[in-house]
Design a protein around this motif. Structure first.
Motif, PDB file in Angstrom:
ATOM      1  N   ALA A  33      66.671  29.196  43.580  1.00  0.00           N
ATOM      2  CA  ALA A  33      65.426  28.425  43.734  1.00  0.00           C
ATOM      3  C   ALA A  33      64.279  29.238  43.148  1.00  0.00           C
ATOM      4  O   ALA A  33      63.386  29.707  43.850  1.00  0.00           O
ATOM      5  CB  ALA A  33      65.176  28.106  45.201  1.00  0.00           C
ATOM      6  N   GLY A  34      64.345  29.409  41.846  1.00  0.00           N
ATOM      7  CA  GLY A  34      63.433  30.323  41.163  1.00  0.00           C
ATOM      8  C   GLY A  34      61.960  29.994  41.359  1.00  0.00           C
ATOM      9  O   GLY A  34      61.113  30.891  41.333  1.00  0.00           O
ATOM     10  N   PHE A  35      61.658  28.721  41.585  1.00  0.00           N
ATOM     11  CA  PHE A  35      60.246  28.353  41.672  1.00  0.00           C
ATOM     12  C   PHE A  35      59.712  28.478  43.099  1.00  0.00           C
ATOM     13  O   PHE A  35      58.507  28.476  43.311  1.00  0.00           O
ATOM     14  CB  PHE A  35      60.024  26.963  41.058  1.00  0.00           C
ATOM     15  N   VAL A  44      62.722  34.542  36.684  1.00  0.00           N
ATOM     16  CA  VAL A  44      62.864  35.732  37.523  1.00  0.00           C
ATOM     17  C   VAL A  44      62.501  37.005  36.751  1.00  0.00           C
ATOM     18  O   VAL A  44      61.735  37.846  37.235  1.00  0.00           O
ATOM     19  CB  VAL A  44      64.301  35.817  38.098  1.00  0.00           C
ATOM     20  N   SER A  94      68.736  28.878  32.916  1.00  0.00           N
ATOM     21  CA  SER A  94      68.582  27.746  33.841  1.00  0.00           C
ATOM     22  C   SER A  94      67.153  27.229  33.873  1.00  0.00           C
ATOM     23  O   SER A  94      66.914  26.085  34.241  1.00  0.00           O
ATOM     24  CB  SER A  94      68.933  28.183  35.271  1.00  0.00           C
ATOM     25  N   THR A  95      66.240  28.111  33.536  1.00  0.00           N
ATOM     26  CA  THR A  95      64.843  27.835  33.863  1.00  0.00           C
ATOM     27  C   THR A  95      64.293  26.584  33.188  1.00  0.00           C
ATOM     28  O   THR A  95      63.589  25.797  33.817  1.00  0.00           O
ATOM     29  CB  THR A  95      63.985  29.072  33.503  1.00  0.00           C
ATOM     30  N   GLU A 145      64.670  39.369  25.667  1.00  0.00           N
ATOM     31  CA  GLU A 145      65.198  38.006  25.834  1.00  0.00           C
ATOM     32  C   GLU A 145      66.051  37.632  24.623  1.00  0.00           C
ATOM     33  O   GLU A 145      65.616  37.751  23.484  1.00  0.00           O
ATOM     34  CB  GLU A 145      64.028  37.019  26.023  1.00  0.00           C
ATOM     35  N   ARG A 146      67.207  37.178  24.907  1.00  0.00           N
ATOM     36  CA  ARG A 146      68.236  36.761  23.932  1.00  0.00           C
ATOM     37  C   ARG A 146      67.736  35.692  22.976  1.00  0.00           C
ATOM     38  O   ARG A 146      68.030  35.688  21.793  1.00  0.00           O
ATOM     39  CB  ARG A 146      69.353  36.191  24.796  1.00  0.00           C
ATOM     40  N   HIS A 173      65.289  23.656  32.259  1.00  0.00           N
ATOM     41  CA  HIS A 173      65.515  22.270  32.698  1.00  0.00           C
ATOM     42  C   HIS A 173      65.423  22.111  34.203  1.00  0.00           C
ATOM     43  O   HIS A 173      65.869  21.100  34.755  1.00  0.00           O
ATOM     44  CB  HIS A 173      66.849  21.742  32.177  1.00  0.00           C
ATOM     45  N   VAL A 217      69.417  33.790  41.740  1.00  0.00           N
ATOM     46  CA  VAL A 217      68.246  33.126  42.334  1.00  0.00           C
ATOM     47  C   VAL A 217      68.389  31.627  42.089  1.00  0.00           C
ATOM     48  O   VAL A 217      68.195  31.153  40.971  1.00  0.00           O
ATOM     49  CB  VAL A 217      66.935  33.652  41.715  1.00  0.00           C
ATOM     50  N   GLY A 219      66.304  39.660  30.355  1.00  0.00           N
ATOM     51  CA  GLY A 219      66.266  38.238  30.714  1.00  0.00           C
ATOM     52  C   GLY A 219      64.861  37.707  30.913  1.00  0.00           C
ATOM     53  O   GLY A 219      64.099  38.210  31.720  1.00  0.00           O
ATOM     54  N   LEU A 276      71.948  33.092  34.114  1.00  0.00           N
ATOM     55  CA  LEU A 276      73.273  32.536  33.815  1.00  0.00           C
ATOM     56  C   LEU A 276      74.231  33.583  33.238  1.00  0.00           C
ATOM     57  O   LEU A 276      75.442  33.406  33.294  1.00  0.00           O
ATOM     58  CB  LEU A 276      73.140  31.389  32.808  1.00  0.00           C
ATOM     59  N   ALA A 288      64.030  21.300  37.906  1.00  0.00           N
ATOM     60  CA  ALA A 288      63.164  20.215  38.359  1.00  0.00           C
ATOM     61  C   ALA A 288      61.812  20.757  38.840  1.00  0.00           C
ATOM     62  O   ALA A 288      60.886  19.993  39.074  1.00  0.00           O
ATOM     63  CB  ALA A 288      63.857  19.429  39.471  1.00  0.00           C
ATOM     64  N   GLY A 289      61.738  22.066  39.019  1.00  0.00           N
ATOM     65  CA  GLY A 289      60.450  22.702  39.331  1.00  0.00           C
ATOM     66  C   GLY A 289      59.971  22.496  40.752  1.00  0.00           C
ATOM     67  O   GLY A 289      58.841  22.837  41.087  1.00  0.00           O
ATOM     68  N   GLY A 290      60.835  21.979  41.602  1.00  0.00           N
ATOM     69  CA  GLY A 290      60.448  21.750  42.997  1.00  0.00           C
ATOM     70  C   GLY A 290      60.255  23.069  43.727  1.00  0.00           C
ATOM     71  O   GLY A 290      60.897  24.072  43.405  1.00  0.00           O
ATOM     72  N   VAL A 295      70.734  41.904  24.455  1.00  0.00           N
ATOM     73  CA  VAL A 295      71.301  43.171  24.912  1.00  0.00           C
ATOM     74  C   VAL A 295      72.818  43.016  24.847  1.00  0.00           C
ATOM     75  O   VAL A 295      73.385  42.107  25.475  1.00  0.00           O
ATOM     76  CB  VAL A 295      70.848  43.497  26.352  1.00  0.00           C
TER      77      VAL A 295
HETATM   78  C1  FAD Z   1      69.225  20.903  36.839  1.00  0.00           C
HETATM   79  C2  FAD Z   1      68.537  22.017  37.564  1.00  0.00           C
HETATM   80  C3  FAD Z   1      67.489  21.729  38.435  1.00  0.00           C
HETATM   81  C4  FAD Z   1      66.850  22.760  39.119  1.00  0.00           C
HETATM   82  N1  FAD Z   1      65.798  22.460  39.943  1.00  0.00           N
HETATM   83  C5  FAD Z   1      65.137  23.462  40.578  1.00  0.00           C
HETATM   84  C6  FAD Z   1      64.019  23.183  41.390  1.00  0.00           C
HETATM   85  O1  FAD Z   1      63.625  22.044  41.559  1.00  0.00           O
HETATM   86  N2  FAD Z   1      63.376  24.213  41.981  1.00  0.00           N
HETATM   87  C7  FAD Z   1      63.789  25.509  41.829  1.00  0.00           C
HETATM   88  O2  FAD Z   1      63.182  26.421  42.396  1.00  0.00           O
HETATM   89  N3  FAD Z   1      64.861  25.798  41.061  1.00  0.00           N
HETATM   90  C8  FAD Z   1      65.531  24.811  40.435  1.00  0.00           C
HETATM   91  N4  FAD Z   1      66.613  25.116  39.649  1.00  0.00           N
HETATM   92  C9  FAD Z   1      67.084  26.501  39.623  1.00  0.00           C
HETATM   93  C10 FAD Z   1      66.254  27.373  38.684  1.00  0.00           C
HETATM   94  O3  FAD Z   1      66.365  26.857  37.415  1.00  0.00           O
HETATM   95  C11 FAD Z   1      66.737  28.812  38.770  1.00  0.00           C
HETATM   96  O4  FAD Z   1      66.561  29.287  40.080  1.00  0.00           O
HETATM   97  C12 FAD Z   1      65.994  29.740  37.824  1.00  0.00           C
HETATM   98  O5  FAD Z   1      65.834  29.184  36.573  1.00  0.00           O
HETATM   99  C13 FAD Z   1      66.711  31.060  37.682  1.00  0.00           C
HETATM  100  O6  FAD Z   1      66.001  31.846  36.772  1.00  0.00           O
HETATM  101  P1  FAD Z   1      66.557  33.193  36.184  1.00  0.00           P
HETATM  102  O7  FAD Z   1      65.440  33.859  35.500  1.00  0.00           O
HETATM  103  O8  FAD Z   1      67.248  33.951  37.253  1.00  0.00           O
HETATM  104  O9  FAD Z   1      67.731  32.800  35.203  1.00  0.00           O
HETATM  105  P2  FAD Z   1      67.760  32.074  33.784  1.00  0.00           P
HETATM  106  O10 FAD Z   1      66.781  30.984  33.707  1.00  0.00           O
HETATM  107  O11 FAD Z   1      69.170  31.748  33.505  1.00  0.00           O
HETATM  108  O12 FAD Z   1      67.238  33.178  32.774  1.00  0.00           O
HETATM  109  C14 FAD Z   1      68.023  34.234  32.318  1.00  0.00           C
HETATM  110  C15 FAD Z   1      67.504  34.628  30.940  1.00  0.00           C
HETATM  111  O13 FAD Z   1      68.113  35.843  30.582  1.00  0.00           O
HETATM  112  C16 FAD Z   1      68.406  35.792  29.203  1.00  0.00           C
HETATM  113  N5  FAD Z   1      69.507  36.739  28.983  1.00  0.00           N
HETATM  114  C17 FAD Z   1      70.685  36.772  29.653  1.00  0.00           C
HETATM  115  N6  FAD Z   1      71.458  37.776  29.178  1.00  0.00           N
HETATM  116  C18 FAD Z   1      70.745  38.392  28.215  1.00  0.00           C
HETATM  117  C19 FAD Z   1      71.023  39.488  27.371  1.00  0.00           C
HETATM  118  N7  FAD Z   1      72.193  40.144  27.414  1.00  0.00           N
HETATM  119  N8  FAD Z   1      70.071  39.870  26.500  1.00  0.00           N
HETATM  120  C20 FAD Z   1      68.875  39.240  26.464  1.00  0.00           C
HETATM  121  N9  FAD Z   1      68.586  38.161  27.219  1.00  0.00           N
HETATM  122  C21 FAD Z   1      69.502  37.755  28.105  1.00  0.00           C
HETATM  123  C22 FAD Z   1      68.776  34.352  28.968  1.00  0.00           C
HETATM  124  O14 FAD Z   1      68.637  33.975  27.614  1.00  0.00           O
HETATM  125  C23 FAD Z   1      67.817  33.619  29.883  1.00  0.00           C
HETATM  126  O15 FAD Z   1      66.634  33.234  29.232  1.00  0.00           O
HETATM  127  C24 FAD Z   1      67.262  24.103  38.938  1.00  0.00           C
HETATM  128  C25 FAD Z   1      68.307  24.373  38.053  1.00  0.00           C
HETATM  129  C26 FAD Z   1      68.930  23.354  37.387  1.00  0.00           C
HETATM  130  C27 FAD Z   1      70.035  23.686  36.448  1.00  0.00           C
END
Ligand code: FAD
Length: 803
Positions: free
Chosen positions: A348-350, A15, A43-44, A35-36, A46, A346, A11, A205, A48-50, A174
């Motif tokens: 609140a990734g940012f 994170v 989620s990352t 990465e897929r 779009h 996670v 992923g 996700l 809001a990045g707060g 994967v």
């Molecule tokens: C509308 C919106 C607004 C937001 N605003 C904020 C904010 O203001 N501040 C903040 O801190 N957070 C915010 N967030 C939350 C934030 O986006 C998440 O906390 C963060 O993106 C989580 O990151 P992640 O790496 O865990 O997951 P993801 O971003 O979902 O990344 C997972 C990655 O794993 C890859 N993947 C999954 N399975 C496989 C596989 N089998 N093989 C290869 N690759 C795979 C996917 O393609 C993806 O790229 C917001 C979310 C949304 C939807």
């Protein structure tokens, strides 16, 4: 793509790349991220990045501070901008309760090194002219809040990791994971196979789907989340960028986005997204807008910020992101599995991504997360966190994101789930229940004919007087408490005693006896506190914290017992009732044949005893500090046990008591408890548990570090304070002052009903731990004088429990 690596991270969201970067920083270079699609494709992209530093758990708050400070570092290493806008932030209060909450938040920030400032409405309005001050009572200002560019942050981590030796493979999914006999993994991908010693699930996700590849159903669920961006507001032109704002009453957050404003909401009627399976073909897609759903919040928002209401809407974003049932991440090695790690859920990734990456990489490289991350530990959830449970709790959590959780507030979702056989009986007796790991347990008993309900408040509640009566009954005659909500382990076999001796800090008791024992990690820090009871030469029962059962299990996998010794979690196989108080022996003696006199059954005895017709294990111990007994039975006997005790109890004025009274009684005794006084940031000596650490044993986990801490005196000490409180007691995490300095924090507090004192336990710097006066505890924004109690408030010599 390499075909053999030390770690494969699945992923490339914010994170996964953070984990990758931190692994390379910690010296593990042979690491690969798969990465897929493109980086940020979950989620990352779009978000809001707060970002902000405030969190209900101080340890998570520290990791959020770390995350925000990290952006400079990865920008410098990678040359990639994170698009940082440190605008400062405001949290607005519109009610008296929220204003109290802000005062408590500011107070807590003092020992976390946060510079939070309380502002009047007029001061807030000056800083934020877009608000209508009529709706607010004040605000808190945090200078290090703002927002970042999700793409920039993700690529800055990724490039920094690559410069550190990591490989990133994109457009590769994967599809399966197969474990070899040696615990390593064959990672099956659309671009070929990789052999990896460790796998990290950072699938965001799709973390559920990745979990399912190894037979895990992770308790996470995605929720749809919407924010809108307005057309440009001419008055913002040429001005300093607007502050990041949270309006709790409107349940909205806001910041400037170029010339317009971005406004997002955690609406009450939140909607899960793809509750069962996340489609693999979901990419950088958005979901259809549903402005009707967020209309109630927007309506309030537009009243509170009228100018924003008149600006046109330029864009609406609706995207999914994942939550665990309590809204905190799931991090760490999965109990029961080898070399499988998670960093998901996670929300609140940012704010949190850096701290998650740091903790997980520490854990992988050093064997320890390096900080107290209990609030994020994947081990905190057990089998009860089913998909439907998760769905219910996540929806509740989402809808409450900007609502206050009062210290005495019990949440309703997913209840009742686990009940013991006496649940209905306790209901008939008007119990007010709490939920703990899905299990219902009595908190206190409302008088017959009154509603079994507690008013939620930061102050003393309607339960206060009734809990007081329960406490007095225990100190003066006898009380009956359900104690099923503990974790238990059966440890059986030749060699069990030697194994326990090697992982527990105290002496292993003789048959028929029990001891209290801390469990330490290699750094001498507290990772558990148990009563260790020995029934026979080869059979032990450990009683500890229910919530930590899987945490302990994982530790026992790290230091496994020798062949022939079985260690089995058995939490709800032993259900319990406790009788405590000066009359408890006479009461229990009236229904058992065995001699319970102190000569025959002294304090800390543990035996098989029939109570009436019920076969039971009885330990002579009570967390109330009174003469008392813990009685453990198989579930099918619990109802009969309750009957026999209540019938016999009539003669002894036996009355029910619950968890609230227990909390009061144990504070009067200065008895600490897990997750409060005992956590992995404290050593046994600091916690005053050194009398339970047997340094005469030649070896056990943490021995040398514990000895060293004792010799050096420890950095801090656990103390008990009596506070000159008004109508609110400490609840935990308040700063402790000595003269004009913050010297520590409260770990738990409450009212000592039988001594009529407001009591708090907490850690202070060793240098002031010997002082008795000039302390103060900040309760709801007011510094209340306190004195240190040099001994427990009740029976400091422990004669009652030994009587
Ligand atoms: C509308 C919106 C607004 C937001 N605003 C904020 C904010 O203001 N501040 C903040 O801190 N957070 C915010 N967030 C939350 C934030 O986006 C998440 O906390 C963060 O993106 C989580 O990151 P992640 O790496 O865990 O997951 P993801 O971003 O979902 O990344 C997972 C990655 O794993 C890859 N993947 C999954 N399975 C496989 C596989 N089998 N093989 C290869 N690759 C795979 C996917 O393609 C993806 O790229 C917001 C979310 C949304 C939807």
């Amino acid at each position: 793509m390499r075909n053999h690596v030390q770690v494969a991270v699945i992923g490339g969201g914010v994170v996964g790349v953070s984990v990758l970067y931190h692994l390379t920083k910690a010296g593990w270079k042979d690491v690969l991220l798969i990465e897929r699609a493109e980086l940020t494709s979950g989620s990352t992209w779009h978000a809001a990045g707060g970002m902000h530093t405030v969190n209900g758990d101080p340890n998570v708050a520290k990791l959020q501070q770390y995350t925000i400070k990290l952006y400079d570092e990865i920008e410098k290493i990678s040359g990639q901008s994170c698009g940082m806008h440190i605008t400062g932030g405001l949290m607005l209060a519109g009610t008296a309760e929220r204003w109290d909450w802000l005062k408590m938040t500011q107070a807590r920030g003092r020992y976390l090194g946060m510079e939070l400032e309380l502002l009047s409405v007029a001061e807030t309005h000056k800083l934020y002219p877009l608000m209508d001050p009529a709706h607010f009572v004040g605000a808190i200002y945090d200078p290090i809040e703002g927002h970042v560019d999700p793409y920039g942050v993700t690529h800055a981590y990724a490039k920094s990791a690559q410069l550190g030796g990591a490989e990133i493979v994109k457009q590769t999914r994967v599809t399966d994971l197969k474990q070899r006999a040696d615990g390593s993994w064959d990672v099956i991908t659309s671009g070929g196979n990789v052999h990896a010693e460790h796998v990290v699930n950072a699938g965001g996700l799709w973390a559920r789907e990745v979990g399912r590849m190894v037979g895990l159903e992770l308790p996470i669920l995605a929720m749809e989340h919407q924010y809108l961006i307005t057309e440009d507001l001419p008055e913002l032109k040429g001005q300093k960028e607007q502050l990041h704002v949270i309006d709790f009453e409107g349940e909205i957050y806001m910041r400037q986005e170029r010339g317009g404003m971005l406004m997002g909401t955690y609406e009450r009627a939140g909607v899960p997204w793809s509750p069962h399976t996340t489609p693999w073909d979901f990419g950088q897609d958005l979901l259809p807008n549903d402005l009707d759903r967020i209309a109630p919040s927007l309506e309030v928002g537009f009243q509170h910020f009228p100018r924003i209401g008149t600006a046109g809407i330029k864009k609406v974003v609706n995207g999914p992101f994942t939550f665990a049932p309590d809204g905190n991440p799931l991090v760490g090695p999965v109990p029961g599995m080898r070399n499988f790690w998670v960093a998901c859920g996670v929300m609140a990734g940012f704010s949190q991504g850096g701290g998650v990456g740091l903790s997980l990489s520490n854990w992988m490289v050093e064997g320890d997360p390096g900080a107290d991350i209990w609030a994020m530990d994947v081990a905190r959830y057990g089998g009860w966190a089913t998909r439907a449970y998760t769905n219910s709790k996540v929806r509740e959590n989402y809808s409450r994101r900007f609502r206050i959780r009062f210290p005495n507030e019990e949440l309703d979702a997913a209840r009742p789930l686990k009940t013991t056989p006496i649940f209905e009986r306790l209901q008939q007796d008007n119990a007010v229940f709490g939920e703990y790991c899905g299990l219902e347990h009595p908190l206190w008993f409302a008088p017959k004919g009154t509603p079994a309900r507690e008013d939620i408040t930061f102050h003393r509640s309607n339960a206060h007087a009734h809990v007081g009566a329960e406490c007095r009954a225990v100190r003066e005659s006898a009380g009956l408490l359900e104690i099923s909500n503990y974790g238990k382990f059966d440890v059986i076999g030749a060699g069990a005693a030697e194994w326990l001796g090697s992982i527990m800090a105290n002496k292993v008791p003789k048959a028929g006896r029990m001891t209290l024992t801390p469990m330490l990690n290699e750094r001498g820090k507290l990772i558990g506190d148990f009563t260790m009871s020995r029934l026979t030469e080869e059979r032990f029962v450990l009683v500890g914290t229910y919530a930590a059962e899987r945490f302990y299990k994982r530790w026992f996998e790290r230091y496994p017992p020798p062949p022939g010794v079985s260690v089995r979690p058995a939490a709800l196989e032993y259900l319990g009732l406790s009788v405590a108080g000066p009359q408890s022996r006479a009461l229990l003696q009236s229904v058992v044949d065995a001699d319970l006199s102190t000569a025959v059954f002294p304090f800390m005895s543990f035996r098989q005893v029939d109570v009436g017709m019920v076969p039971a294990l009885v330990g002579r111990v009570s967390f109330t500090g009174e003469l008392g007994y813990e009685i453990w039975v198989a579930p099918e006997y619990q109802r009969a046990l309750l009957d026999v005790l209540t019938q016999a109890g009539r003669k002894y004025e036996l009355r029910h008591f619950g968890g609230r009274a227990l909390q009061s009684l144990r504070l009067e005794k200065s008895f600490g408890t897990w997750a409060r006084e005992y956590r992995p940031i404290y050593g046994a000596f600091e916690a005053g548990l050194d009398r339970f650490v047997d340094l005469t044993k030649p070896a056990f986990v943490g021995r040398d570090a514990a000895a060293q801490e004792k010799a050096q005196g420890g950095a801090r000490r656990l103390i008990t304070l009596a506070i000159d409180a008004r109508d609110a007691d400490a609840i935990g995490d308040e700063p402790i002052w000595h003269r004009d300095r913050v010297v520590g924090w409260v770990t738990s507090g409450g009212y000592g009903h039988t001594v009529q004192k407001s009591i708090a336990m907490g850690y202070v710097e060793s240098a002031v731990a010997g002082e008795t006066s000039d302390f103060a505890v900040e309760l709801i924004g007011e510094k209340r004088p306190a004195i240190r109690l040099t001994a427990a408030a009740v029976d400091p010599r422990g004669t009652r429990m030994r009587a």
